[in-house]
Design a protein around this motif. Structure first.
Motif, PDB file in Angstrom:
ATOM      1  N   UNK A 210       0.822  -1.206   0.000  1.00 43.93           N
ATOM      2  CA  UNK A 210       0.000   0.000   0.000  1.00 43.93           C
ATOM      3  C   UNK A 210       0.857   1.258   0.000  1.00 43.93           C
ATOM      4  N   UNK A 211       1.963   1.239   0.723  1.00 41.66           N
ATOM      5  CA  UNK A 211       2.854   2.403   0.752  1.00 41.66           C
ATOM      6  C   UNK A 211       3.502   2.644  -0.602  1.00 41.66           C
ATOM      7  N   UNK A 212       3.896   1.551  -1.278  1.00 37.75           N
ATOM      8  CA  UNK A 212       4.485   1.690  -2.612  1.00 37.75           C
ATOM      9  C   UNK A 212       3.475   2.270  -3.595  1.00 37.75           C
ATOM     10  N   UNK A 215       3.103   5.997  -3.018  1.00 42.40           N
ATOM     11  CA  UNK A 215       4.192   6.751  -3.643  1.00 42.40           C
ATOM     12  C   UNK A 215       3.874   7.025  -5.110  1.00 42.40           C
ATOM     13  N   UNK A 216       3.313   6.027  -5.804  1.00 40.19           N
ATOM     14  CA  UNK A 216       2.943   6.212  -7.207  1.00 40.19           C
ATOM     15  C   UNK A 216       1.871   7.289  -7.334  1.00 40.19           C
ATOM     16  N   UNK A 217       0.891   7.300  -6.411  1.00 43.52           N
ATOM     17  CA  UNK A 217      -0.150   8.330  -6.441  1.00 43.52           C
ATOM     18  C   UNK A 217       0.448   9.725  -6.254  1.00 43.52           C
ATOM     19  N   UNK A 226       9.466   0.986 -12.572  1.00 42.92           N
ATOM     20  CA  UNK A 226       8.678   1.139 -11.357  1.00 42.92           C
ATOM     21  C   UNK A 226       7.613   0.065 -11.226  1.00 42.92           C
ATOM     22  N   UNK A 227       6.994  -0.301 -12.347  1.00 45.07           N
ATOM     23  CA  UNK A 227       5.999  -1.373 -12.311  1.00 45.07           C
ATOM     24  C   UNK A 227       6.651  -2.713 -11.997  1.00 45.07           C
ATOM     25  N   UNK A 228       7.862  -2.918 -12.525  1.00 47.09           N
ATOM     26  CA  UNK A 228       8.577  -4.167 -12.228  1.00 47.09           C
ATOM     27  C   UNK A 228       8.892  -4.257 -10.740  1.00 47.09           C
TER      28      UNK A 228
END
Length: 557
Positions: A210-212, A215-217, A226-228
């Motif tokens: 959820x934290x990762x 960060x994207x949001x 980043x998706x990898x």
């Protein structure tokens, strides 16, 4: 049930349904008009201009002449609602909601009956350990509806990525609060402890996922690397789980986790819409009593099975004719030959829907020739009574590929329906994804995990609680990770823009808050889920629903 009908009557039913299916495909362009766009300075492109009109007639005119919204599915639901049912909004809402339930059933039943079956066969062929299969293939089977809906929403046109984000986050919040809360209420009096290290391991990875995503949001964009990172974090989770089992020597516990896999895979199956599979034994009804109850009950039961089988034929037959199934319990040589013949044609139909008109005929001809070849090979090389044993890998791979295809088709139609329904209701599509889509995809987890905790003893409680956190970890890291990987790859060389709205931020906050509540209260309660833990989780989810309702009604900005 099919064996109780005459062979000729059964073939007639199949031919009639196929004729109706061809008629639907033939008249598809009547449902989804592709008329030239009228140039008008007062009208802009996009769904936003549709809100300027008030009555259904003008909205229908605008949809016909401007085609404002790009549908994810194969049906133009806005045209259906405003043009076909424009004079009767109640009929339009009834049709959309009924079709929504059917799509939920198709997505969940395809995952449970076909996708999970192929995954189990694949696990046996690859000789995977129970613990590794539990956190990979079993999680994939349980999270298939969310994963496919997420991939479709990110890869489709129309800017509906928030539907995939809302579906995964809403499902994770529902499972980690409502399902864990209900389990805690049910098993509170039994005072069953759960393993501390396993809980904190799964909870920490869920918070990290959820934290990762948060960060994207905040950044507002993501690239392929980043998706990898999302998928890589899940690989780390799999390694940690496998290492834990090896170090603790808990292969017995791993076996207990893998034994309940069939009910875990049974998401949105028969209990959702009351569909009865004719191939499974069912309890006889006990509502009628007379002088000869056994005969009357048997006759009524047979009639009900006939009625349910006929009503379920349009949902059952297309998948059965295109998904290879080489399992012992479902083997049928006629269906096997048919699936080998028709599956390339279905793939050609999906492929042709994405390309221009020039190459469609060649693709259909090649797929028909390939289907005839595969069907002939299946007819010659298979037995009537027993499924293939020596060369089962092509059948398992084919079943896996075609079950993924059907799940993709259903998820694409489901996302398109939700986007259109949100446009009709005048609310953001992410709101429906956070609630309706999340509930539909998570109702199977509620039923199976609660049943496992109530009837499975102490080990059942441990497996149910672990599944409530391991499943969302998979959906967030793999489901959204793969979806964003596809989206970022198509957006290269630039990054993919992720427009997270306020509802997604709030959902992440409620998700982390629920995990923290359990993480604080469980050690104080001796790692025993009880009414205090469950009541707090249900209250937290109720606050989330009230917040969403207040914002949707405009009471809170």
């Amino acid at each position: 049930m099919a064996s109780s009908l005459s062979h000729k009557y059964y073939i007639l039913l199949n031919l009639c349904f196929l004729f109706g299916l061809c008629f639907i495909f033939k008249t598809h362009h009547l449902i989804t008009p592709n008329l030239p766009t009228l140039s008008s300075p007062s009208i802009t492109d996009g769904c936003e201009a549709l809100d300027r009109f008030k009555d259904p007639e003008t909205k229908c005119w605008y949809i016909k002449h401007n085609n404002p919204c790009v549908n994810q599915g194969y049906i133009n639901y806005l045209h259906l609602f405003y043009c076909v049912c424009g004079g009767s909004p109640l009929l339009g809402y009834a049709l959309l909601v009924s079709w929504l339930l059917v799509l939920f059933y198709l997505l969940g039943n395809t995952a449970s009956e076909y996708f999970c079956s192929s995954l189990e066969s694949l696990s046996r062929l690859l000789h995977l350990s129970p613990s590794l299969a539990g956190v990979t293939l079993l999680s994939l089977g349980n999270g298939a509806p969310d994963v496919f809906a997420s991939i479709v929403s990110f890869t489709g046109a129309g800017g509906s990525a928030n539907v995939g984000l809302g579906s995964v986050l809403g499902g994770a919040l529902f499972v980690s609060t409502v399902v864990v809360g209900v389990i805690s209420l049910y098993v509170g009096e039994r005072r069953v402890p759960i393993d501390r290290s396993s809980f904190f391991r799964d909870a920490c990875f869920l918070v990290a996922a959820a934290s990762l995503l948060l960060v994207v949001f905040v950044v507002g964009r993501i690239n392929v690397f980043g998706a990898i990172a999302f998928v890589a974090l899940y690989v780390v989770y799999v390694v940690v789980v496998s290492t834990t089992h090896l170090c603790n020597g808990s292969e017995k516990q791993s076996n207990s986790n893998s034994n309940p896999s069939p009910p875990e895979c049974d998401e949105l199956g028969a209990p959702l819409l009351g569909f009865v599979d004719e191939e499974k034994p069912k309890p006889k009804p006990t509502l009628i009593e007379n002088d000869d109850p056994q005969i009357e009950k048997s006759e009524l039961y047979d009639r009900l099975r006939q009625l349910v089988w006929v009503l379920g034929l349009p949902l059952y037959l297309p998948r059965r004719l295109t998904i290879p199934d080489a399992s012992e319990e479902n083997w049928s040589k006629p269906y096997a030959v048919a699936s080998a013949t028709f599956s390339p044609i279905l793939l050609a139909f999906i492929w042709n829907s994405q390309i221009g008109e020039s190459k469609k005929l060649a693709i259909y001809v090649c797929s028909a020739l390939l289907g005839a070849t595969l069907g002939s090979l299946a007819l010659v090389t298979t037995e009537r009574e027993n499924p293939p044993r020596k060369c089962s890998l092509p059948w398992v791979a084919g079943g896996f590929m075609m079950s993924v295809t059907w799940a993709y088709i259903t998820a694409k139609e489901l996302v398109g329906l939700l986007v259109s329904l949100a446009r009709v209701l005048g609310i953001p599509s992410s709101v429906l994804a956070l609630t309706v889509l999340a509930w539909g995809n998570s109702i199977g987890d509620l039923m199976t995990n609660v049943a496992m905790a109530v009837n499975g003893g102490p080990e059942g409680v441990q497996v149910a609680i672990s599944g409530c956190y391991a499943g969302p970890v998979f959906n967030v890291l793999v489901g959204l990770g793969v979806s964003m990987m596809f989206a970022a790859g198509s957006a290269r060389p630039g990054p993919y823009l992720v427009k997270g709205d306020s509802s997604l931020y709030e959902t992440v906050a409620f998700l982390v808050g629920g995990v923290l509540w359990v993480g604080v209260m469980l050690p104080r309660r001796g790692m025993r889920p009880d009414r205090v833990v469950g009541g707090g989780l249900l209250a937290l989810y109720l606050c989330f629903l009230c917040t969403r309702l207040a914002q949707t009604l405009g009471l809170v900005k």
